[in-house]
Every structure is written in structure tokens, then in C-alpha cells.
Design a protein around this motif. Structure first.
Motif, PDB file in Angstrom:
ATOM      1  N   VAL A   1       0.836  -1.195   0.000  1.00  0.00           N
ATOM      2  CA  VAL A   1       0.000   0.000   0.000  1.00  0.00           C
ATOM      3  C   VAL A   1       0.875   1.250   0.000  1.00  0.00           C
ATOM      4  N   ASP A   2       1.980   1.220   0.730  1.00  0.00           N
ATOM      5  CA  ASP A   2       2.890   2.371   0.748  1.00  0.00           C
ATOM      6  C   ASP A   2       3.512   2.615  -0.630  1.00  0.00           C
ATOM      7  N   ALA A   3       3.854   1.556  -1.340  1.00  0.00           N
ATOM      8  CA  ALA A   3       4.419   1.703  -2.689  1.00  0.00           C
ATOM      9  C   ALA A   3       3.377   2.281  -3.642  1.00  0.00           C
ATOM     10  N   ILE A   4       2.144   1.844  -3.513  1.00  0.00           N
ATOM     11  CA  ILE A   4       1.061   2.375  -4.358  1.00  0.00           C
ATOM     12  C   ILE A   4       0.850   3.853  -4.052  1.00  0.00           C
ATOM     13  N   ARG A   5       0.837   4.202  -2.772  1.00  0.00           N
ATOM     14  CA  ARG A   5       0.642   5.597  -2.363  1.00  0.00           C
ATOM     15  C   ARG A   5       1.759   6.485  -2.903  1.00  0.00           C
ATOM     16  N   THR A   6       3.003   6.035  -2.807  1.00  0.00           N
ATOM     17  CA  THR A   6       4.149   6.804  -3.308  1.00  0.00           C
ATOM     18  C   THR A   6       4.051   7.006  -4.812  1.00  0.00           C
ATOM     19  N   TYR A   7       3.708   5.944  -5.530  1.00  0.00           N
ATOM     20  CA  TYR A   7       3.566   6.041  -6.983  1.00  0.00           C
ATOM     21  C   TYR A   7       2.466   7.042  -7.345  1.00  0.00           C
ATOM     22  N   HIS A   8       1.338   6.964  -6.648  1.00  0.00           N
ATOM     23  CA  HIS A   8       0.224   7.871  -6.916  1.00  0.00           C
ATOM     24  C   HIS A   8       0.625   9.322  -6.673  1.00  0.00           C
ATOM     25  N   GLN A   9       1.323   9.579  -5.591  1.00  0.00           N
ATOM     26  CA  GLN A   9       1.748  10.950  -5.282  1.00  0.00           C
ATOM     27  C   GLN A   9       2.680  11.497  -6.352  1.00  0.00           C
ATOM     28  N   LYS A  10       3.555  10.649  -6.887  1.00  0.00           N
ATOM     29  CA  LYS A  10       4.448  11.090  -7.966  1.00  0.00           C
ATOM     30  C   LYS A  10       3.662  11.363  -9.241  1.00  0.00           C
ATOM     31  N   GLN A  11       2.688  10.524  -9.545  1.00  0.00           N
ATOM     32  CA  GLN A  11       1.914  10.669 -10.771  1.00  0.00           C
ATOM     33  C   GLN A  11       0.976  11.871 -10.725  1.00  0.00           C
ATOM     34  N   ILE A  12       0.379  12.141  -9.577  1.00  0.00           N
ATOM     35  CA  ILE A  12      -0.570  13.248  -9.486  1.00  0.00           C
ATOM     36  C   ILE A  12       0.129  14.598  -9.666  1.00  0.00           C
ATOM     37  N   CYS A  13       1.420  14.647  -9.379  1.00  0.00           N
ATOM     38  CA  CYS A  13       2.192  15.882  -9.591  1.00  0.00           C
ATOM     39  C   CYS A  13       2.333  16.205 -11.074  1.00  0.00           C
ATOM     40  N   LEU A  14       2.094  15.248 -11.937  1.00  0.00           N
ATOM     41  CA  LEU A  14       2.212  15.469 -13.378  1.00  0.00           C
ATOM     42  C   LEU A  14       1.010  16.206 -13.972  1.00  0.00           C
ATOM     43  N   PHE A  15      -0.105  16.240 -13.233  1.00  0.00           N
ATOM     44  CA  PHE A  15      -1.296  16.945 -13.713  1.00  0.00           C
ATOM     45  C   PHE A  15      -1.106  18.445 -13.578  1.00  0.00           C
ATOM     46  N   TRP A  16      -1.652  19.188 -14.502  1.00  0.00           N
ATOM     47  CA  TRP A  16      -1.615  20.636 -14.422  1.00  0.00           C
ATOM     48  C   TRP A  16      -2.508  21.082 -13.269  1.00  0.00           C
ATOM     49  N   PRO A  17      -2.186  22.204 -12.640  1.00  0.00           N
ATOM     50  CA  PRO A  17      -2.995  22.701 -11.509  1.00  0.00           C
ATOM     51  C   PRO A  17      -4.476  22.906 -11.870  1.00  0.00           C
ATOM     52  N   GLU A  18      -4.751  23.238 -13.132  1.00  0.00           N
ATOM     53  CA  GLU A  18      -6.131  23.465 -13.557  1.00  0.00           C
ATOM     54  C   GLU A  18      -7.004  22.223 -13.364  1.00  0.00           C
ATOM     55  N   TYR A  19      -6.385  21.050 -13.465  1.00  0.00           N
ATOM     56  CA  TYR A  19      -7.134  19.806 -13.312  1.00  0.00           C
ATOM     57  C   TYR A  19      -7.301  19.405 -11.860  1.00  0.00           C
ATOM     58  N   LEU A  20      -6.456  19.918 -10.987  1.00  0.00           N
ATOM     59  CA  LEU A  20      -6.454  19.500  -9.592  1.00  0.00           C
ATOM     60  C   LEU A  20      -7.192  20.447  -8.659  1.00  0.00           C
ATOM     61  N   ARG A  21      -7.490  21.641  -9.116  1.00  0.00           N
ATOM     62  CA  ARG A  21      -8.153  22.597  -8.223  1.00  0.00           C
ATOM     63  C   ARG A  21      -9.550  22.089  -7.843  1.00  0.00           C
ATOM     64  N   LYS A  22      -9.952  22.400  -6.631  1.00  0.00           N
ATOM     65  CA  LYS A  22     -11.238  21.919  -6.100  1.00  0.00           C
ATOM     66  C   LYS A  22     -12.418  22.739  -6.620  1.00  0.00           C
ATOM     67  N   LEU A  23     -12.229  24.034  -6.823  1.00  0.00           N
ATOM     68  CA  LEU A  23     -13.296  24.907  -7.276  1.00  0.00           C
ATOM     69  C   LEU A  23     -13.190  25.092  -8.788  1.00  0.00           C
ATOM     70  N   ASN A  24     -14.210  24.706  -9.502  1.00  0.00           N
ATOM     71  CA  ASN A  24     -14.262  24.808 -10.966  1.00  0.00           C
ATOM     72  C   ASN A  24     -13.073  24.138 -11.651  1.00  0.00           C
ATOM     73  N   PRO A  25     -12.851  22.871 -11.410  1.00  0.00           N
ATOM     74  CA  PRO A  25     -11.720  22.198 -12.066  1.00  0.00           C
ATOM     75  C   PRO A  25     -11.931  22.091 -13.574  1.00  0.00           C
ATOM     76  N   GLN A  26     -10.846  22.099 -14.291  1.00  0.00           N
ATOM     77  CA  GLN A  26     -10.889  21.914 -15.732  1.00  0.00           C
ATOM     78  C   GLN A  26     -11.265  20.462 -16.023  1.00  0.00           C
ATOM     79  N   THR A  27     -12.106  20.242 -17.014  1.00  0.00           N
ATOM     80  CA  THR A  27     -12.472  18.888 -17.405  1.00  0.00           C
ATOM     81  C   THR A  27     -11.293  18.222 -18.100  1.00  0.00           C
ATOM     82  N   TYR A  28     -11.006  17.002 -17.717  1.00  0.00           N
ATOM     83  CA  TYR A  28      -9.912  16.230 -18.311  1.00  0.00           C
ATOM     84  C   TYR A  28     -10.518  15.166 -19.209  1.00  0.00           C
ATOM     85  N   PHE A  29     -10.448  15.381 -20.502  1.00  0.00           N
ATOM     86  CA  PHE A  29     -11.056  14.467 -21.454  1.00  0.00           C
ATOM     87  C   PHE A  29     -10.132  13.293 -21.751  1.00  0.00           C
TER      88      PHE A  29
END
Length: 77
Positions: free
Chosen positions: A21-49
Motif C-alpha cells: 500500500v505504501d508503494a502504491i501511495r508513493t507512486y500515486h503521489q508522484k503521478q498526481i504531480c504530473l497533472f496541471w494545476p487546472e485539473y487538480l483545483r477543487k473549485l471549478n476544475p478543468q475537465t480532463y477528457f
């Protein structure tokens, strides 16, 4: 779900060791950093098609049809 789930487990073969589970969590944290901030914002996020190939889309539709037919929620003709 019990019998279908049990049947699936009995027919499954482990082909590689599952990550911790720790390895999965670490991988996820590294991958989520690759998304642009527009996709990660909580208010009015950009749609990711995501564009599916025709083969993947058809596989998805076949799986949904199979599930819905088995659960009698929808009858397909």
C-alpha cells in the motif's frame, strides 16, 4: 455476488507480487504531480477528457451490457 466472486478468485493466477500500500501511495503521489494545476483545483476544475479507441470503447460497452443483463436492470436486444 458471493458465488460469482468466489468463482473469480478460484480461477485467478497471481503472475507477479502485488505492491505494498505504501508503494502504491508513493507512486500515486508522484503521478498526481504530473497533472496541471487546472485539473487538480477543487473549485471549478478543468475537465480532463480521455479519448477511447474504438476497440476500448466497444469493450467497455460489452462489459456494461454483460453486467446490466446479468443484473436484469436493462434488457438488450
Amino acid at each position: 455476488m458471493g458465488s460469482l466472486f468466489s468463482l473469480s478468485i478460484l480461477q485467478t493466477i497471481l503472475i507477479y507480487e502485488l505492491p505494498s500500500v505504501d508503494a502504491i501511495r508513493t507512486y500515486h503521489q508522484k503521478q498526481i504531480c504530473l497533472f496541471w494545476p487546472e485539473y487538480l483545483r477543487k473549485l471549478n476544475p478543468q475537465t480532463y477528457f480521455v479519448d477511447l479507441s474504438e476497440k476500448v470503447w466497444q469493450t467497455k460497452m460489452d462489459l456494461l451490457k454483460s453486467i446490466l443483463t446479468r443484473t436484469h436492470l436493462l434488457s438488450w436486444s
